[in-house]
Design a protein around this motif. Structure first.
Motif, short mmCIF file in Angstrom:
data_model
loop_
_atom_site.label_atom_id
_atom_site.label_comp_id
_atom_site.label_asym_id
_atom_site.label_seq_id
_atom_site.Cartn_x
_atom_site.Cartn_y
_atom_site.Cartn_z
N TRP A 145 0.95 -1.30 0.08
CA TRP A 145 0.22 -0.22 -0.08
C TRP A 145 0.87 1.19 0.12
O TRP A 145 0.64 2.61 -0.83
N PHE A 146 1.76 1.42 0.64
CA PHE A 146 2.99 2.67 0.83
C PHE A 146 3.47 2.70 -0.44
O PHE A 146 3.66 4.10 -1.24
N ASN A 147 3.91 1.49 -0.87
CA ASN A 147 4.90 1.30 -2.32
C ASN A 147 3.95 1.94 -3.77
O ASN A 147 4.65 2.02 -4.56
N GLN A 148 2.09 1.25 -2.98
CA GLN A 148 1.84 1.63 -4.77
C GLN A 148 2.16 0.97 -5.40
O GLN A 148 1.84 1.31 -6.61
N GLU A 149 1.91 -0.40 -4.85
CA GLU A 149 2.35 -1.72 -6.24
C GLU A 149 1.48 -2.48 -5.71
O GLU A 149 0.65 -3.20 -4.58
N LEU A 150 1.37 -3.65 -6.81
CA LEU A 150 0.94 -4.75 -6.88
C LEU A 150 -0.59 -4.91 -6.14
O LEU A 150 -0.96 -5.75 -5.67
N TYR A 151 -1.59 -3.87 -7.15
CA TYR A 151 -2.73 -4.04 -6.96
C TYR A 151 -3.56 -4.77 -8.24
O TYR A 151 -2.78 -5.23 -8.90
N GLY A 152 -4.86 -4.98 -8.12
CA GLY A 152 -5.49 -5.29 -9.12
C GLY A 152 -6.45 -5.24 -10.15
O GLY A 152 -6.02 -3.35 -10.67
N ARG A 153 -7.20 -5.17 -10.81
CA ARG A 153 -7.48 -4.44 -11.58
C ARG A 153 -8.09 -3.36 -11.48
O ARG A 153 -8.55 -2.77 -10.90
#
Length: 304
Positions: A145-153
């Motif tokens: 969450w802090f890195n704004q990564e590996l989110y979904g569609r």
């Protein structure tokens, strides 16, 4: 002001003078402390010595970090060794990129070494720390969450995660909200920890069976969140690499549960095992385990 989304942090780094304090690293460290705390409680409740879990974990953690990073680099080589890659960045663990499969595999090697040095049975250690590992993963996921990564569609659901333009997929620069897969997996991991604590207390899940249950339960949720993710990943027959890994690991964990139950029924007598005498208790005897209530919160890293 529109609150129909989950905001992302404006930054994942605080600077104490020239020293950067990275939220991702704090999530990992906090997760390790929780895993050691819970694992120690469970170990002592079974008759083990105070502090042994922490000593063995000192071997497991560095091996786990190295394994997690190695798995990430091997499965995502273009970012480091591709046409525009920078090989030196393969060492930048603080930027995210720790594959849970590599972390568990190589971390297990480190734990095995630590168990050998302290003369304790490795399966008993694995069973003690299993629910704590699930909680550590739940906490570590907030590093994403802090890195704004590996989110979904992309999604328009009220709990969609807003991603800054700089962190959006190149093909979707104008799409702002995405599935918060970090949150989905974090909540799933908490549920896995609760399940494992209950099952270990209720049933005779010794000789590695508690750890196998954790692995099997985790992979079910991981397969689902992996299906939602859109970050770059190798795929085979329409399924992402980590999805296939989840399937294979799940099958292996279930096989371990079945084989262990047949070969080692009942509960391990930990004090006798520590003395090198071996032996296990009858399956119908009361389980001297400890169940710890874990509060589930829906509010407020990188594992691939």
């Amino acid at each position: 002001m529109d609150f129909a989304y989950l905001p992302s942090p404006s930054t994942g780094v605080l600077h104490l003078g020239p020293v950067p304090l990275r939220a991702y690293a704090f999530c990992i460290i906090l997760g390790v402390f929780v895993a050691v705390w819970l694992g120690n409680r469970r170990w002592v409740a079974r008759g083990g010595e105070q502090g042994v879990i922490a000593d063995v974990t000192l071997w497991a953690v560095p091996f786990g970090i190295a394994g997690g990073r190695l798995y990430h680099v091997i499965t995502s080589p273009d970012a480091y060794f591709g046409e525009r890659g920078e090989p030196i960045r393969a060492l930048y663990v603080w930027e995210g990129g720790l594959g849970i499969w590599g972390a568990i595999a190589l971390g297990g090697v480190g734990a095995w070494i630590g168990c050998r040095r302290h003369r304790i049975p490795f399966p008993a250690y694995a069973d003690a720390v299993a629910p704590g590992i699930a909680l550590a993963q739940a906490i570590g996921r907030w590093g994403n969450w802090f890195n704004q990564e590996l989110y979904g569609r992309p999604t328009t659901l009220p709990w969609g995660l807003e991603i800054d333009r700089a962190h959006r997929p190149p093909a979707l620069p104008d799409v702002a909200t995405y599935h918060p897969t970090f949150l989905y997996e974090s909540l799933w991991d908490i549920g896995v920890a609760v399940l494992v604590l209950w099952a270990a207390h209720r049933f005779a899940l010794d000789h590695g069976r508690t750890f196998a249950l954790y692995v099997a339960a985790y992979t079910v949720g991981r397969f689902w969140t992996e299906y939602l993710r859109i970050d770059e990943s190798h795929a085979f027959l329409g399924l992402r690499l980590n999805g296939w890994t989840s399937v294979v690991v799940f099958a292996g964990a279930v096989a371990c549960l079945v084989v262990s139950a047949r070969r080692h029924p009942g509960r391990d007598d930990v004090p006798r095992l520590l003395k090198g005498e071996g032996g296990s208790e009858r399956a119908d005897e009361p389980a001297p385990d400890v169940a710890v209530a874990v509060p589930v919160k829906t509010g407020a890293g990188d594992e691939r």
